[in-house]
Design a protein around this motif. Structure first.
Motif, PDB file in Angstrom:
ATOM      1  N   ASN A 200      -5.426  21.620  27.194  1.00 22.75           N
ATOM      2  CA  ASN A 200      -5.211  22.146  28.387  1.00 22.75           C
ATOM      3  C   ASN A 200      -3.644  21.470  29.010  1.00 22.75           C
ATOM      4  OD1 ASN A 200      -5.998  19.612  29.158  1.00 22.75           O
ATOM      5  ND2 ASN A 200      -8.051  20.309  29.916  1.00 22.75           N
ATOM      6  N   ASN A 201      -3.598  21.854  30.378  1.00 25.62           N
ATOM      7  CA  ASN A 201      -2.117  21.418  30.847  1.00 25.62           C
ATOM      8  C   ASN A 201      -2.060  19.949  31.120  1.00 25.62           C
ATOM      9  OD1 ASN A 201      -4.335  21.238  32.674  1.00 25.62           O
ATOM     10  ND2 ASN A 201      -3.203  22.785  34.222  1.00 25.62           N
ATOM     11  N   ILE A 202      -3.159  19.206  30.769  1.00 27.73           N
ATOM     12  CA  ILE A 202      -3.276  17.697  31.102  1.00 27.73           C
ATOM     13  C   ILE A 202      -3.427  17.206  29.695  1.00 27.73           C
ATOM     14  CG2 ILE A 202      -4.187  17.798  33.663  1.00 27.73           C
ATOM     15  CD1 ILE A 202      -6.862  17.027  32.345  1.00 27.73           C
ATOM     16  N   ALA A 203      -2.994  17.955  28.658  1.00 29.39           N
ATOM     17  CA  ALA A 203      -2.980  17.256  27.254  1.00 29.39           C
ATOM     18  C   ALA A 203      -4.142  16.867  26.823  1.00 29.39           C
ATOM     19  CB  ALA A 203      -1.849  16.241  27.324  1.00 29.39           C
ATOM     20  N   ARG A 204      -5.278  17.621  27.183  1.00 26.47           N
ATOM     21  CA  ARG A 204      -6.687  17.123  26.879  1.00 26.47           C
ATOM     22  C   ARG A 204      -7.453  18.376  26.751  1.00 26.47           C
ATOM     23  NH1 ARG A 204     -10.645  13.091  30.773  1.00 26.47           N
ATOM     24  NH2 ARG A 204     -11.898  12.474  28.833  1.00 26.47           N
ATOM     25  N   THR A 205      -8.488  18.236  25.647  1.00 35.15           N
ATOM     26  CA  THR A 205      -9.151  19.452  25.435  1.00 35.15           C
ATOM     27  C   THR A 205     -10.593  19.445  26.217  1.00 35.15           C
ATOM     28  OG1 THR A 205     -10.514  18.197  23.805  1.00 35.15           O
ATOM     29  CG2 THR A 205      -8.458  19.765  23.238  1.00 35.15           C
TER      30      THR A 205
END
Length: 371
Positions: A200-205
């Motif tokens: 996602n946009n926070i570099a986390r799935t």
């Protein structure tokens, strides 16, 4: 084990080689009178011993001794003892390959067994697939095939043949389980499941976000757990999915979901990836539900424990204020400390406060201020 093997060396030896312990050797290789009568039709000691070794192999484990294979020495010694010959006579056996083939054929007729053929492949593969529905263990799958062959009077083929059948059966069972798990999934649910392994946009799935739920029993953490629980339930994976496959197969997939990363899941084929994510959603819903209940229980217990702690602290402070005045001569200041520390807090301490305070008030040496 190698990639294309289903048995470990230990399992292969246990299933396809003669036993090595004396008790099992005696159990399987004690010769009957009919066996001895057939064996004594041979003339030379070497032929008799060679014949009985082939007879023993076809009897158990139920396969033909290889032409270059050396039989187990303990078994040969036990058989030689029953025949009254030296075990070293086996080295003189079967100088001609025709003799070996003739003996094997005669023993097959005696036991009424036949070699494994191509026509047996499909029926044995079906047995292996049925067994693989509930397990991934190669030894269990191959053992089921061996038992079926022995029951039907069919000699065991080479271990590599049985392993190939078992591997194919296990692959079919896995694919069928994946198909059953994802059958009937609606397209929005499939899209949401696939999004679990997308960054996602926070570099986390979302997958890692769901796994990383807070454990400390605080109000903020409880909200975080409930948010994750609501997210999992919004995926639309119903509880009926768990009942579509064997429980052991479901547990195997569930165990994989606890260690697989989003990167690993992205490499799976679509049916396996979706099936694994379905199991992950069901398992995370159960985990988060339990976590929310446990966290709420701890928080509720803390609400009741705080007044209790305050009460205990108040008792301790009150007893410390009146303890120095318990003796008219002030001699119990030090000794009373050890006695008080060894006493049980609670009702006993609280019930004595009135007596101690009265003694303090009556002591003219007391310098404390009393209400």
């Amino acid at each position: 084990m190698k990639k294309h093997e289903i048995l470990s060396p230990q399992s292969r030896a246990a299933l396809f080689d003669p036993p090595t312990d004396l008790a099992t050797i005696v159990l399987h290789y004690t010769l009957s009178p009919d066996d001895l009568a057939l064996i004594r039709q041979r003339r030379r000691d070497a032929n008799r011993l060679g014949f009985v070794v082939h007879l023993a192999y076809l009897k158990f484990p139920g396969r033909v001794l290889g032409s270059e294979e050396v039989p187990a020495s303990d078994m040969v010694a036990f058989l030689a003892h029953q025949l009254g010959v030296e075990s070293t006579a086996y080295s003189e056996y079967a100088q001609r390959d025709e003799t070996r083939r003739e003996h094997i054929g005669e023993i097959q007729s005696y036991f009424r067994v036949r070699p494994f053929s191509r026509s047996d492949y499909r029926s044995i593969a079906k047995i292996a697939t049925t067994e693989a529905v509930g397990t991934d263990r190669g030894a269990v799958i191959v053992a089921a095939m061996i038992e079926a062959l022995r029951t039907r009077g069919i000699l065991l083929p080479a271990a590599t043949v049985m392993e190939r059948i078992g591997l194919a059966a296990r692959a079919r069972a896995r694919k069928q389980a994946h198909k059953n798990l994802i059958e009937g999934l609606e397209q929005p649910t499939i899209t949401e499941l696939e999004a679990l392994i997308a960054v996602n946009n926070i570099a986390r799935t979302p997958l890692s976000w769901l796994r990383d739920w807070p454990e400390a029993p605080t109000q903020k953490n409880l909200v975080g757990v409930v948010d994750r629980l609501q997210f999992v339930r919004s995926l639309g994976v119903g509880p009926d999915r768990e009942q579509r496959i064997h429980r052991a197969r479901y547990r195997t997939i569930a165990k994989e979901t606890s260690i697989l990363s989003a990167q690993h899941l992205s490499r799976f084929d679509t049916p396996r990836r979706l099936a694994t994510l379905v199991v992950f959603a069901r398992e995370m819903e159960a985990i988060l539900t339990d976590a929310a209940l446990v966290m709420f229980d701890k928080m509720l217990g803390g609400v009741f424990r705080r007044p209790d702690h305050a009460y205990r602290e108040n008792v301790i402070q009150s007893s410390r204020r009146v303890r120095p005045c318990a003796s008219p001569h002030g001699e119990s200041h030090v000794g009373g400390e050890g006695v008080w520390r060894g006493s049980r807090l609670g009702r006993r301490t609280f019930s004595r406060l009135g007596t101690l305070e009265s003694a303090c008030r009556g002591n003219r040496n007391c310098r404390h201020q009393h209400a």
